[in-house]
Design a protein around this motif. Structure first.
Motif, PDB file in Angstrom:
ATOM      1  N   SER A   1      10.849   3.772   2.533  1.00 17.46           N
ATOM      2  CA  SER A   1      10.891   5.237   2.583  1.00 17.46           C
ATOM      3  C   SER A   1      10.234   5.852   1.349  1.00 17.46           C
ATOM      4  O   SER A   1       9.637   6.924   1.438  1.00 17.46           O
ATOM      5  CB  SER A   1      12.332   5.740   2.738  1.00 17.46           C
ATOM      6  N   ASP A   2      10.312   5.186   0.198  1.00 16.40           N
ATOM      7  CA  ASP A   2       9.612   5.677  -1.003  1.00 16.40           C
ATOM      8  C   ASP A   2       8.109   5.718  -0.759  1.00 16.40           C
ATOM      9  O   ASP A   2       7.445   6.712  -1.040  1.00 16.40           O
ATOM     10  CB  ASP A   2       9.877   4.781  -2.217  1.00 16.40           C
ATOM     11  N   THR A   3       7.567   4.621  -0.261  1.00 20.74           N
ATOM     12  CA  THR A   3       6.125   4.562  -0.065  1.00 20.74           C
ATOM     13  C   THR A   3       5.665   5.482   1.056  1.00 20.74           C
ATOM     14  O   THR A   3       4.566   6.029   1.001  1.00 20.74           O
ATOM     15  CB  THR A   3       5.646   3.119   0.212  1.00 20.74           C
ATOM     16  N   ALA A   4       6.518   5.677   2.049  1.00 18.24           N
ATOM     17  CA  ALA A   4       6.145   6.561   3.160  1.00 18.24           C
ATOM     18  C   ALA A   4       6.110   8.021   2.737  1.00 18.24           C
ATOM     19  O   ALA A   4       5.370   8.818   3.315  1.00 18.24           O
ATOM     20  CB  ALA A   4       7.111   6.374   4.324  1.00 18.24           C
ATOM     21  N   THR A   5       6.898   8.388   1.711  1.00 21.19           N
ATOM     22  CA  THR A   5       6.960   9.794   1.313  1.00 21.19           C
ATOM     23  C   THR A   5       6.112  10.127   0.098  1.00 21.19           C
ATOM     24  O   THR A   5       5.995  11.291  -0.258  1.00 21.19           O
ATOM     25  CB  THR A   5       8.414  10.224   1.018  1.00 21.19           C
ATOM     26  N   MET A   6       5.489   9.125  -0.541  1.00 21.77           N
ATOM     27  CA  MET A   6       4.704   9.445  -1.737  1.00 21.77           C
ATOM     28  C   MET A   6       3.442  10.216  -1.343  1.00 21.77           C
ATOM     29  O   MET A   6       2.907  10.041  -0.256  1.00 21.77           O
ATOM     30  CB  MET A   6       4.372   8.193  -2.544  1.00 21.77           C
ATOM     31  N   ALA A   7       3.039  11.085  -2.231  1.00 24.54           N
ATOM     32  CA  ALA A   7       1.843  11.898  -2.006  1.00 24.54           C
ATOM     33  C   ALA A   7       0.626  11.086  -2.420  1.00 24.54           C
ATOM     34  O   ALA A   7       0.314  10.991  -3.605  1.00 24.54           O
ATOM     35  CB  ALA A   7       1.939  13.182  -2.814  1.00 24.54           C
TER      36      ALA A   7
END
Length: 92
Positions: free
Chosen positions: A53-59
């Protein structure tokens, strides 16, 4: 059980399942989660681990790259880095 398998791909899926469970628990408890969508300046992220989820939400337009202590070439963060064309070093 997944973490103890010989197959690297399946071992990495254990992290995906843990991340999903933690997100559900945080949502039920009303705890804010780490949000990488609001990165305002270009940066390199250094972390012990990045969850799916961290990598999916990073800009991606602000992430020059990332480095993590854990993970492998089949980890979710490594797969996302390749997809988003973000330089990454995992498993340091």
């Amino acid at each position: 059980r997944l973490e103890n398998m010989d197959n690297e791909y399946l071992r990495e899926r254990a992290a995906d399942i843990r991340d999903t469970g933690r997100r559900i628990i945080r949502d039920l408890m009303g705890v804010a989660e780490t949000d990488l969508t609001h990165l305002g300046t270009p940066c390199i992220i250094v972390a012990h681990d990045l969850t799916p989820s961290d990598t999916a939400t990073m800009a991606p337009e602000h992430v020059l790259g990332f480095i993590t202590d854990v993970g492998g070439r089949t980890s979710h963060s490594a797969i996302m880095a390749r997809t988003l064309e973000i330089p990454a070093i995992v498993g340091t």
